[in-house]
Design a protein around this motif. Structure first.
Motif, PDB file in Angstrom:
ATOM      1  N   GLU A 303       0.661  -1.274   0.111  1.00  0.00           N
ATOM      2  CA  GLU A 303       0.105   0.688   0.089  1.00  0.00           C
ATOM      3  C   GLU A 303       0.930   1.602  -0.079  1.00  0.00           C
ATOM      4  O   GLU A 303       2.136   1.187   0.794  1.00  0.00           O
ATOM      5  N   GLY A 304       0.365   2.321  -1.018  1.00  0.00           N
ATOM      6  CA  GLY A 304       1.343   3.789  -0.832  1.00  0.00           C
ATOM      7  C   GLY A 304       2.541   3.155  -1.581  1.00  0.00           C
ATOM      8  O   GLY A 304       3.752   4.382  -1.363  1.00  0.00           O
ATOM      9  N   ARG A 305       2.533   2.541  -2.350  1.00  0.00           N
ATOM     10  CA  ARG A 305       3.638   2.190  -3.187  1.00  0.00           C
ATOM     11  C   ARG A 305       4.417   1.554  -2.522  1.00  0.00           C
ATOM     12  O   ARG A 305       5.468   0.942  -2.888  1.00  0.00           O
ATOM     13  N   GLN A 306       5.255   2.083  -1.494  1.00  0.00           N
ATOM     14  CA  GLN A 306       6.472   2.952  -1.050  1.00  0.00           C
ATOM     15  C   GLN A 306       8.021   2.187  -2.349  1.00  0.00           C
ATOM     16  O   GLN A 306       8.285   1.695  -1.746  1.00  0.00           O
ATOM     17  N   VAL A 307       8.274   2.987  -2.795  1.00  0.00           N
ATOM     18  CA  VAL A 307       9.636   3.384  -4.212  1.00  0.00           C
ATOM     19  C   VAL A 307      10.621   3.745  -2.654  1.00  0.00           C
ATOM     20  O   VAL A 307      10.501   4.385  -2.143  1.00  0.00           O
ATOM     21  N   VAL A 313      15.046   5.712 -11.010  1.00  0.00           N
ATOM     22  CA  VAL A 313      14.309   4.090 -11.622  1.00  0.00           C
ATOM     23  C   VAL A 313      14.300   3.025 -11.306  1.00  0.00           C
ATOM     24  O   VAL A 313      13.708   2.109 -11.467  1.00  0.00           O
ATOM     25  N   GLN A 314      15.753   3.170 -12.573  1.00  0.00           N
ATOM     26  CA  GLN A 314      16.081   2.031 -12.963  1.00  0.00           C
ATOM     27  C   GLN A 314      16.814   1.146 -11.548  1.00  0.00           C
ATOM     28  O   GLN A 314      16.664  -0.370 -11.483  1.00  0.00           O
ATOM     29  N   ASP A 315      17.427   1.271 -10.823  1.00  0.00           N
ATOM     30  CA  ASP A 315      18.162   1.177  -9.351  1.00  0.00           C
ATOM     31  C   ASP A 315      16.669   0.122  -9.221  1.00  0.00           C
ATOM     32  O   ASP A 315      16.900  -0.726  -8.025  1.00  0.00           O
ATOM     33  N   ASN A 316      15.244   1.295  -8.773  1.00  0.00           N
ATOM     34  CA  ASN A 316      14.556   0.430  -8.053  1.00  0.00           C
ATOM     35  C   ASN A 316      14.271  -0.633  -8.927  1.00  0.00           C
ATOM     36  O   ASN A 316      13.647  -1.648  -7.909  1.00  0.00           O
ATOM     37  N   ARG A 345      11.066   3.824 -19.170  1.00  0.00           N
ATOM     38  CA  ARG A 345      12.081   4.640 -20.034  1.00  0.00           C
ATOM     39  C   ARG A 345      12.625   5.401 -19.385  1.00  0.00           C
ATOM     40  O   ARG A 345      14.089   6.051 -19.369  1.00  0.00           O
ATOM     41  N   GLN A 346      11.675   6.129 -20.186  1.00  0.00           N
ATOM     42  CA  GLN A 346      12.136   8.324 -20.587  1.00  0.00           C
ATOM     43  C   GLN A 346      12.624   8.483 -18.798  1.00  0.00           C
ATOM     44  O   GLN A 346      13.668   9.402 -19.407  1.00  0.00           O
ATOM     45  N   LYS A 347      12.828   7.660 -17.937  1.00  0.00           N
ATOM     46  CA  LYS A 347      12.522   9.009 -17.147  1.00  0.00           C
ATOM     47  C   LYS A 347      13.189   7.845 -15.875  1.00  0.00           C
ATOM     48  O   LYS A 347      13.408   8.017 -14.648  1.00  0.00           O
ATOM     49  N   ARG A 348      14.468   6.758 -16.500  1.00  0.00           N
ATOM     50  CA  ARG A 348      15.086   6.000 -15.601  1.00  0.00           C
ATOM     51  C   ARG A 348      15.724   5.718 -14.702  1.00  0.00           C
ATOM     52  O   ARG A 348      16.691   5.646 -13.813  1.00  0.00           O
ATOM     53  N   HIS A 349      16.725   7.727 -15.249  1.00  0.00           N
ATOM     54  CA  HIS A 349      18.029   8.328 -14.990  1.00  0.00           C
ATOM     55  C   HIS A 349      17.142   8.607 -13.137  1.00  0.00           C
ATOM     56  O   HIS A 349      18.070   9.318 -12.742  1.00  0.00           O
TER      57      HIS A 349
END
Ligand SMILES: Nc1ncnc2c1ncn2[C@@H]1O[C@H](COP(=O)(O)OP(=O)(O)O)[C@@H](O)[C@H]1O
Ligand SMILES: [Mg+2]
Length: 454
Positions: A303-307, A313-316, A345-349
């Motif tokens: 719940e609440g995503r927790q990234v 983004v890529q390391d996640n 992909r666009q935001k991978r970095h």
């Protein structure tokens, strides 16, 4: 020998992957045809002036589809290969290909009939509605033939190499059936239709009977019996019986505090079980740790995503595969995630914390998928998101199911969650109070009153 065996397995799943792509587009189209029927009946029975904007969007969708195919009918790799293997199917394939061309012409005719009808209402209504009814009927016939004859024959006759080529066409942007960009465009057009569809018509979410039968029979994947669990002295789940069959989407709805998240955490092993039993694919989970459950294919999106907001983004995404090391396979999966979620992909970095809520939800789902789940536990994926993003998340959930992932979906957004579910459970203060198919729950008086606000 072993090597050959290794090559056979993915090839076989490629054929199912390709078939699912087709069936999925068909289902989307079928839902749109149902919507057209409803609009027709509004127009004829209730004498309502049609909503031109909505009809326009729908026609755009169908036209887009037919144009893609119509412009290059011989490029449908599946037709071509099946024709070579099965000469007796050629007349049907030719007829279906012709259907695309004729359908395209009919559609242009429909558009001009609609324009006339809108200008001279109610004059022209009858002509338009007849043409529209004939059109939807022809399109349904086409889909039935593809699913009833073409796909079963293709499944039987095409070789691993054929399917390899068919799926490879996916990478060619313009392949009318498999091109990723084309599917993106369809998704965008569906969003537009959804945004113009009146609430009472229920959007495009309703699940349809499957016309192509799955190759494997449904089996019980997870069986929970008599589960109880507590926080300290307080028991929050009492005597829960829940089962999930492989390939299903099962939705769990219930008010805030009912115990939904606790149940998910019990399944993923983060919350200890006090009484009861839990069996996953025939194995008792009683003593299996949370990490081991991930390795066995039980993966939760919390719940609440927790990234991890301070990681890219890529390391996640790569963290999602930590149990699998950094093999070439993992890099392939990463690529697959970027295809499924182009925005990632666009935001991978970028740092995950810089993403919008919807993008973070996609990242959280992508990260879970990197662990190659067989049972995916989703805890309120739509929470706090805008309606259009919610549609997108639900679309993705449907796609995951089509790809063969079993899904246990917790949602407060009960109407949408039940509309796409095979089955569902209602949880109230730690107890299952109602269970049934998605449709049964949607029409259940109590559910309608308490959870659907009707
Ligand atoms: N860590 C915790 N400690 C104590 N009580 C908790 C904890 N987490 C949840 N609860 C309580 O357990 C009940 C079920 O919570 P939860 O599973 O989060 O419900 P839901 O996901 O349906 O909103 C609630 O009464 C909640 O207050
Ligand atoms: Mg919760």
């Amino acid at each position: 020998m072993t090597e050959q065996h290794n090559e056979m397995a993915p090839a076989q799943s490629r054929s199912e992957q390709a078939i699912r792509t087709i069936v999925q587009e068909h289902q989307a189209l079928w839902r749109i045809l149902d919507l057209l029927d409803q609009l027709l009946s509004d127009m004829n029975v209730n004498e309502q002036r049609p909503d031109e904007r909505l009809l326009d969007r729908i026609f755009d969708y169908i036209q887009h589809f037919s144009q893609r195919v119509h412009s290059t009918p011989t490029d449908i790799e599946l037709y071509k290969r099946l024709g070579e293997k099965s000469p007796e199917t050629v007349p049907l394939l030719e007829k279906l290909a012709r259907g695309y061309v004729i359908g395209h012409e009919k559609l242009l005719e429909l558009r001009s009939l609609l324009a006339f009808c809108m200008e001279n209402w109610p004059q022209g209504r009858e002509e338009f509605s007849h043409a529209l009814a004939r059109f939807t009927e022809a399109l349904r016939k086409h889909i039935r033939k593809e699913e009833g004859v073409v796909i079963p024959r293709a499944r039987k006759l095409l070789s691993a190499e054929d399917w390899e080529q068919i799926v490879e066409a996916r990478d060619v942007e313009n392949d009318p059936l498999f091109g990723e960009r084309v599917r993106e465009e369809f998704r965008e057009l569906r969003h537009q239709i959804i945004s113009y569809t009146p609430e009472r018509l229920g959007g495009l979410g309703l699940k349809h009977e499957e016309r192509v039968s799955a190759p494997h029979a449904r089996q019980e994947m997870l069986a929970i019996k008599g589960l109880a669990t507590s926080y300290g002295q307080i028991e929050v789940l009492h005597d829960i019986d829940v089962h999930i069959n492989s390939g299903e989407i099962v939705s769990l709805v219930g008010a805030n505090g009912a115990g939904k998240s606790t149940l998910l955490m019990s399944i993923s092993g983060l919350q200890p079980m006090e009484r009861g039993s839990m069996v996953f694919e025939g194995k008792d989970l009683g003593k299996v740790s949370a990490d081991q459950r991930v390795a066995q294919g039980i993966v939760q999106v919390p719940e609440g995503r927790q990234v991890f907001k301070d990681l890219s983004v890529q390391d996640n995404l790569l963290l999602g595969a930590y149990t699998r090391g950094r093999s070439p396979e993992v890099m392939d999966d990463l690529e697959r995630m970027y295809t499924k979620f182009p925005i990632l992909r666009q935001k991978r970095h970028n740092l995950a914390g810089e993403l919008s809520g919807g993008q973070q939800q996609m990242l959280a789902m992508g990260r879970a998928l990197m662990a190659r789940p067989r049972l995916l536990l989703l805890d309120e994926p739509s929470m706090g998101l805008a309606p259009l993003i919610i549609e997108e998340i639900f679309d993705i959930i449907k796609e995951l199911k089509e790809e063969g992932i079993t899904i246990f979906l917790v949602e407060q957004n009960a109407s949408q969650a039940l509309a796409l579910a095979d089955r569902g459970y209602v949880l109230e203060t730690g107890q299952v109070v109602i269970e049934g198919t998605g449709r049964e729950l949607l029409s259940n008086e109590k559910v309608r009153e308490a959870y659907l606000g009707m």
